[in-house]
Design a protein around this motif. Structure first.
Motif, PDB file in Angstrom:
ATOM      1  N   VAL A 193      19.390  23.668   4.668  1.00 36.52           N
ATOM      2  CA  VAL A 193      19.246  25.121   4.763  1.00 36.52           C
ATOM      3  C   VAL A 193      20.618  25.771   4.863  1.00 36.52           C
ATOM      4  CG1 VAL A 193      18.357  27.015   6.175  1.00 36.52           C
ATOM      5  CG2 VAL A 193      16.957  24.978   5.796  1.00 36.52           C
ATOM      6  N   ALA A 194      21.489  25.194   5.696  1.00 39.47           N
ATOM      7  CA  ALA A 194      22.822  25.763   5.900  1.00 39.47           C
ATOM      8  C   ALA A 194      23.639  25.783   4.615  1.00 39.47           C
ATOM      9  CB  ALA A 194      23.561  24.987   6.985  1.00 39.47           C
ATOM     10  N   ILE A 195      23.555  24.699   3.824  1.00 42.69           N
ATOM     11  CA  ILE A 195      24.369  24.687   2.614  1.00 42.69           C
ATOM     12  C   ILE A 195      23.802  25.625   1.559  1.00 42.69           C
ATOM     13  CG2 ILE A 195      25.271  22.383   3.075  1.00 42.69           C
ATOM     14  CD1 ILE A 195      23.404  21.348   0.859  1.00 42.69           C
ATOM     15  N   GLY A 196      22.472  25.793   1.545  1.00 38.84           N
ATOM     16  CA  GLY A 196      21.893  26.777   0.635  1.00 38.84           C
ATOM     17  C   GLY A 196      22.327  28.187   0.997  1.00 38.84           C
ATOM     18  N   GLN A 197      22.310  28.491   2.296  1.00 41.59           N
ATOM     19  CA  GLN A 197      22.770  29.806   2.743  1.00 41.59           C
ATOM     20  C   GLN A 197      24.262  29.983   2.470  1.00 41.59           C
ATOM     21  OE1 GLN A 197      21.574  29.877   6.878  1.00 41.59           O
ATOM     22  NE2 GLN A 197      19.615  30.831   6.377  1.00 41.59           N
ATOM     23  N   ALA A 198      25.023  28.895   2.577  1.00 44.45           N
ATOM     24  CA  ALA A 198      26.462  28.973   2.290  1.00 44.45           C
ATOM     25  C   ALA A 198      26.716  29.394   0.843  1.00 44.45           C
ATOM     26  CB  ALA A 198      27.117  27.616   2.563  1.00 44.45           C
ATOM     27  N   ALA A 199      25.951  28.823  -0.077  1.00 47.33           N
ATOM     28  CA  ALA A 199      26.094  29.198  -1.486  1.00 47.33           C
ATOM     29  C   ALA A 199      25.761  30.668  -1.692  1.00 47.33           C
ATOM     30  CB  ALA A 199      25.189  28.316  -2.345  1.00 47.33           C
TER      31      ALA A 199
END
Length: 316
Positions: free
Chosen positions: A288-294
């Motif tokens: 979830v965090a890396i998706g939000q980072a993108a």
């Protein structure tokens, strides 16, 4: 109302984006921004929750699983390879600035046009000897969503306030029929937890935990009444603290627990300030965090003026 600080010099060096926190989300944001050819820097205090992971088997792309620190090392190498700057330190203060934000970390300061908060949460760990080693050995576990699959019939206990502990115990019944919940708290909540536990075939110990000790067979749990129990795995359900102090200092909207509210582009209620990962509301997972980072990094890039490529010396 905060006054805008003037630039510290006639022509200060201003970066496009500062990322606070060097976990999977923060490092992914830096990777994206660097590949967008934006100047960016990560300031990291070295306390990513990912560093606790002995081996993650649900992070995509690593069939044998990957250790949390190994994953962080790979992400740092990847972000640095595209020009992201990584600094060790703890951001202590942010204030509005004529160019965006002025940020102090340790003895250093910087001016940045945008900020992404990727500061995460801090788990409340059980008070027990060698807790870090027990986490590394898989005797104490912090996230059933991450590693419940690996439980696979083990003798497991969950303990904490009744409402939270029982929900974790019910979730773990997917992976084992040997689940015990050790509950305390408000009588009504305990009664409801006991009724739910009986429905799902979960054993209940209605007492507080006095102490936990690693042993050859897993973890020994001692209750306040002096009862001793042995389990293969313990899941403490003791809550966590949102690391949202910087957002609260700036008056950004958070929920009653400190989780930061963000819009569809991960921007907080302060223009130019974004937040991603565990420090926001939602599922606490690396994916979830890396998706939000993108999403946040792309929103930051699009919020700044265009930076068209002018070619290199060799092509002009």
């Amino acid at each position: 109302m905060n006054q805008l600080s003037p630039p510290s010099s006639p022509n200060p060096t201003v970066i496009d984006c500062l990322i606070i926190g060097g976990g999977p989300g923060g490092l992914t944001a830096a990777l994206y921004l660097a590949r967008f050819r934006r100047s960016c820097m990560v300031v990291d205090a070295g306390s990513s929750r990912a560093s606790w992971i002995p081996r993650s088997h649900n992070y995509p792309g690593f069939p044998p699983g990957i250790n949390g620190n190994d994953l962080l090392a790979r992400l740092r190498e990847q972000a640095k390879g595209y020009g992201a700057r990584l600094e060790h330190g703890r951001v202590e203060h942010i204030e509005p600035h004529a160019d965006g934000f002025s940020v102090r970390y340790g003895d250093a300061t910087c001016v940045t046009r945008r900020i992404i908060l990727a500061t995460g949460i801090e788990d409340t760990l059980p008070d027990m000897p060698d807790v870090e080693q027990a986490i590394g050995n898989g005797q104490v576990r912090l996230c059933a969503i991450c590693d419940g699959y690996e439980v696979d019939g083990d003798n497991v206990a969950v303990y904490g306030e009744a409402e939270n502990a029982i929900s974790h115990a019910v979730f773990l019944r997917t992976f084992t029929d040997r689940v015990t919940v050790v509950v305390h708290g408000e009588p009504n909540a305990c009664d409801q937890a006991i009724a739910l536990a009986e429905h799902y075939g979960i054993r209940v110990i209605s007492d507080r935990v006095e102490s936990l000790h690693p042993c050859d067979t897993g973890i020994e749990l001692l209750t306040c009444r002096g009862e001793r129990h042995h389990f293969d795995i313990i899941y403490p359900s003791l809550g966590a603290r949102f690391r949202s102090d910087l957002a609260l200092q700036l008056g950004v909207d958070c929920d009653e627990c400190g989780g930061i509210w963000v819009d569809d582009h991960l921007q907080t209620t302060m223009r130019g300030l974004y937040a991603i990962g565990d420090v926001t509301m939602g599922l606490k997972q690396m994916s979830v965090a890396i998706g939000q980072a993108a999403q946040a990094a792309t929103a930051v890039h699009n919020s700044l003026e265009a930076n068209p490529w002018g070619g290199t010396e060799a092509t002009r």
